[in-house]
Design an enzyme around this catalytic site. Sequence first.
Site, PDB file in Angstrom:
ATOM      1  N   GLU A 160      27.437  14.550  50.033  1.00 49.33           N
ATOM      2  CA  GLU A 160      28.538  14.456  50.977  1.00 49.33           C
ATOM      3  C   GLU A 160      28.674  13.079  51.639  1.00 49.33           C
ATOM      4  OE1 GLU A 160      30.951  16.671  51.727  1.00 49.33           O
ATOM      5  OE2 GLU A 160      30.169  17.971  50.144  1.00 49.33           O
ATOM      6  N   SER A 426      55.346  63.680  43.017  1.00 43.92           N
ATOM      7  CA  SER A 426      55.698  64.926  43.694  1.00 43.92           C
ATOM      8  C   SER A 426      55.047  65.076  45.062  1.00 43.92           C
ATOM      9  CB  SER A 426      55.309  66.121  42.819  1.00 43.92           C
ATOM     10  OG  SER A 426      56.069  66.123  41.627  1.00 43.92           O
TER      11      SER A 426
END
Length: 727
Positions: A160, A426
């Site tokens: 980093e 249904s």
Amino acid sequence: MAWGQKKRSGRKEPVFSGFAASLSELRINPLDRVTIADDKPPDRRARPRKAAAPNTEGPRRPPGEGGRRAKKRTRARLSRLFYWGAVLALWAVIAVVGLLIYIGAHLPPIQSLEIPKRPPTIQVVAADGSVLATRGEMAGNNVLLKDVPSYLPNAFIAIEDRRFYSHYGVDPIGILRAAVANVLHFGVSQGGSTLTQQLAKNLFLTQERTLERKLQEVELALWLERKHTKAQILELYLNRVYFGSGAYGVEAAAQKYFGKPAKNVTLAEAAMLAGLVKSPSRLAPDRNPEGAEARAKIVLAAMADAHLITAQQAHASAAQPSYAVKPASAGTTNYVADWVGDVLDDLVGQVDQNIVVETTIDPKLQSVAEAALIDELAAKSVKFNVSQGALVAMTPDGAVRAMVGGRNYADSQFNRATMAKRQPGSAFKPFVYLAAIEAGLTPETIRQDAPLDVKGWRPENYSHEYFGAVTLTQALAMSLNTVAVRLGLEVGAAKVVRTAHRLGITSKLETNASIALGTSEVSPLELVGAYAPFANGGYAASPHVVERIRTVDGNKLLYARGKEAPDRVIDPRGVAMMNTMMEQTLISGTARKAEIPGWTAAGKTGTSQDFRDAWFIGYTARLVTGIWLGNDDNTPTRKATGGGLPVEVWTRFMRAAHQGVRPEPIPGTQRGGFLPEVAQFGQPVDVPVPAASPAVERQPQPVRTNVRPEAAGGLDGWLVDRLFGGH
């Protein structure tokens, strides 16, 4: 004298008028020149000489004067360019300084900035106080640099911010290197932010990518470097960076992914943790172990390149990774915790402190629901080609006691109970029948079960048979499609939609003829909630899971669910008639396998077109439970119907949930004609109910026909195939 006079007169020369004007005409034209033939052939490479242009500029300048003038003009241009360049540079400096002052003015005073608290922890607990799940920051104390192996912080520095110890918060060399790399790769391949800048962003700023936020990040990074030592900054970074899956800081991440404290992680595990910072959600090892491992190898190579470890160490760790990654919990309580997280913002807004969320979940029922769904799918999913399912169980007033959003949370975090929208088939018909009851019909009303044509659309029953004249009770119990469509046309699709919305359906419903057969999509949660008024005597029920929200120490109550009386959405007469009809679904209809010893129950099955969805929503006076089964990609199942596997899951769960509990009747289902207590939330009322017709107990004889559905256009095209609606 004569001679002198003669001399004064002089000789007169001839005068040529217009001599100057015609001078050009007297000049020799190059074409008129005489050329002498030469024995040598003409040189084709030689260019013809141009005729000299007439000199119209007057006398020639002295040699070198044109060059001096050109040099003067060049110097003048350079002077002007230098002047305006200096002016523009000065204004650019002024603009940058002004921008920095503006950005700084919108930051809190540097003197007042303090290291903020960690992200809050959200603890989700069950109704009995047991912990269901934890969201937000995972448990874990701050770690000290001296307590962790040196390769752990070095892994972050290598990947980093390799110049971490040599810059002052901002690394111009790193920014330039990243800019060059991004240009060469025609995109953003590297970032120029230092660890200090990342810490400033994580502590004080949002994640938005704007110039203003970037400049604020730079100013805060410089402030952090001035206020704290490098060791303090690195320690803060390691304890605050996000590692995905709710883990903040290396201690929480090590516990989350490796089941060990940060001080015990290996070199390979340290490299994996450092690699997560780039994209924690995408590279989290519990979700993407291959991606996390590949990124860890890049980190190891960077550490070796920076001489923080040897090449042999990097090679050994990459060749034999020891990633003891713990898989994400497959427990279905995670679906509940995710739902809690979704509703928190509406209840208390942004959470900025550790809180405890008290839910309505019964942990015993949750375990039973999980086992019922997962076990049944494990046994029969291959046979019926069913890959997923959902279960929702709530009290008649809407308190969710159990929720299963899928068969395995580790494989898929998508909550099908709350987020999936599927055709109910249904299972939607009770809203059609309720609309008909409210229009003046009764359970004993006769309607024809016969072929029907609605502008080219010919709905057909599941069995491809027709039974002629039937009561509404028989039609609902046997899930006859033609009768449901006739009733929908009779009362109007708009009336059916209003009825469904009144009872609790929140999804958009299409006002067309096919709505009677459940062609508009709904979620399992809202469908179960819309059945709750049938179980509670006709009152609105809002599905909910959160009862109270308080701080961890219990000193502050942030939210408590109100106890307001619910609105009535069905009149007592309608409740009694509907429950009488839907009770027959379990006695003589499509859900005959659904039986709870000692209890009266009612409900409705549902199967969507091509067997894509199988439903059963059933209820007692104690619980309303809905089951959905199907496939996420909406592919058809292998003839899985609502009366089959969903009923089996429902029965297994409901029998366990009602064991040892004193039976209670559903409002309106007492046989004999009168109902002593129809309303659970209101005043007891006596409502006459028509006695059950013998025809209800006697199966009508089918009237067989050769009618078959055909592809047709018309109202909605052929929305329903030959098995539309199913059971």
